[in-house]
Enzyme design. Sequence first.
Site, PDB file in Angstrom:
ATOM      1  CG  HIS A 104       0.599  18.287  30.923  1.00  0.00           C
ATOM      2  ND1 HIS A 104       0.805  19.328  31.708  1.00  0.00           N
ATOM      3  CD2 HIS A 104      -0.463  17.829  31.398  1.00  0.00           C
ATOM      4  CE1 HIS A 104       0.004  19.403  32.716  1.00  0.00           C
ATOM      5  NE2 HIS A 104      -0.912  18.272  32.565  1.00  0.00           N
ATOM      6  CG  ASP A 163      -8.238  11.316  31.795  1.00  0.00           C
ATOM      7  OD1 ASP A 163      -8.883  11.916  32.648  1.00  0.00           O
ATOM      8  OD2 ASP A 163      -7.276  10.433  32.162  1.00  0.00           O
ATOM      9  CE  LYS A 165      -7.553  18.299  33.900  1.00  0.00           C
ATOM     10  NZ  LYS A 165      -8.176  17.039  33.547  1.00  0.00           N
ATOM     11  CE1 TYR A 171      -0.703  14.705  43.294  1.00  0.00           C
ATOM     12  CE2 TYR A 171      -1.932  14.935  41.258  1.00  0.00           C
ATOM     13  CZ  TYR A 171      -1.674  14.393  42.279  1.00  0.00           C
ATOM     14  OH  TYR A 171      -2.499  13.354  42.769  1.00  0.00           O
ATOM     15  CG  PHE A 185      -5.583  22.532  38.547  1.00  0.00           C
ATOM     16  CD1 PHE A 185      -5.108  23.291  37.482  1.00  0.00           C
ATOM     17  CD2 PHE A 185      -5.816  21.087  38.224  1.00  0.00           C
ATOM     18  CE1 PHE A 185      -4.907  22.769  36.122  1.00  0.00           C
ATOM     19  CE2 PHE A 185      -5.531  20.446  37.124  1.00  0.00           C
ATOM     20  CZ  PHE A 185      -5.162  21.216  35.992  1.00  0.00           C
TER      21      PHE A 185
HETATM   22  P1  IMP Z   1      -8.725  14.221  35.316  1.00  0.00           P
HETATM   23  O1  IMP Z   1      -9.518  15.526  35.527  1.00  0.00           O
HETATM   24  O2  IMP Z   1      -9.227  13.207  35.601  1.00  0.00           O
HETATM   25  O3  IMP Z   1      -8.068  14.402  33.936  1.00  0.00           O
HETATM   26  O4  IMP Z   1      -7.486  14.452  36.275  1.00  0.00           O
HETATM   27  C1  IMP Z   1      -6.274  14.850  36.160  1.00  0.00           C
HETATM   28  C2  IMP Z   1      -5.717  15.185  37.472  1.00  0.00           C
HETATM   29  O5  IMP Z   1      -4.270  15.198  37.175  1.00  0.00           O
HETATM   30  C3  IMP Z   1      -5.873  16.580  38.178  1.00  0.00           C
HETATM   31  O6  IMP Z   1      -6.838  16.327  38.828  1.00  0.00           O
HETATM   32  C4  IMP Z   1      -4.443  16.907  38.844  1.00  0.00           C
HETATM   33  O7  IMP Z   1      -4.607  16.224  39.915  1.00  0.00           O
HETATM   34  C5  IMP Z   1      -3.557  16.283  37.743  1.00  0.00           C
HETATM   35  N1  IMP Z   1      -3.246  17.207  36.828  1.00  0.00           N
HETATM   36  C6  IMP Z   1      -3.525  17.280  35.391  1.00  0.00           C
HETATM   37  N2  IMP Z   1      -2.956  18.128  34.789  1.00  0.00           N
HETATM   38  C7  IMP Z   1      -2.391  18.849  35.664  1.00  0.00           C
HETATM   39  C8  IMP Z   1      -1.673  20.202  35.826  1.00  0.00           C
HETATM   40  O8  IMP Z   1      -1.767  21.039  34.843  1.00  0.00           O
HETATM   41  N3  IMP Z   1      -1.211  20.728  37.033  1.00  0.00           N
HETATM   42  C9  IMP Z   1      -1.504  20.010  38.091  1.00  0.00           C
HETATM   43  N4  IMP Z   1      -2.184  18.888  38.329  1.00  0.00           N
HETATM   44  C10 IMP Z   1      -2.717  18.170  37.118  1.00  0.00           C
END
Ligand code: IMP
Length: 200
Positions: free
Chosen positions: A177, A68, A14, A151, A149
């Site tokens: 997104h 997020d 990310k 999905y 990473f």
């Molecule tokens: P966060 O780190 O709590 O925001 O978790 C977001 C989660 O959503 C990630 O660990 C992924 O499982 C999923 N996710 C968010 N953005 C992406 C992306 O760009 N590609 C694939 N999975 C994503």
Amino acid sequence: MLRTVIIATGNPAKFQEIKDIMGRYGIAARMSDIKVGVREGTLSYEENARLKASYVTARLGVDAFGEDSGIEVPALGGFPGIISARFIKGTDSDRNSALLDRMRHLGPSDRRAVFKACAVITFVNGAFVSGYGELSGRIIDGPAGENGFGYDPVFVPDGQGRTLAQMSPREKNDMSHRRRAVEAVLEKYVAYLKDGIDRK
Ligand code: IMP
């Protein structure tokens, strides 16, 4: 560079995406080396993004960026949404398998999915700006591709014939997104900086 912003994430993939997008705006990004000690709630992407950023701002006394995101499947009532990163313990690949499993019974028209992201930059004076982005597409039957990473291997964006994991980082970043959310927040941030408001 106009400014350096500290990125409140422990996810290197990310971070790299966010850094690339910020570079296009003349903003340098640095990953926070403090562990973001906030427990994400289940309120909203914005709330979680703001919690992450404001934690770093409070600890280091600098502008900080938090993000997020998650994926939502309307046919599953928006699942996994805000708990995308942790609806089951294990690896990204385990979660992909678990999601595919829950979608086994769904026909093609129910395989629609939307990635959602909210980005927040918090200031030392307690103010913040936020931006939101979405990417619509569908979940395919099995993973394909090695890049990215989460999905990425099971998600094909609308108008595309490949998963996000089959695209180069640049191709993904051009439509993601996260890009939309980061751009939206940076537009506001850059305007804020240019206003020359005394933010201390
Ligand atoms: P966060 O780190 O709590 O925001 O978790 C977001 C989660 O959503 C990630 O660990 C992924 O499982 C999923 N996710 C968010 N953005 C992406 C992306 O760009 N590609 C694939 N999975 C994503």
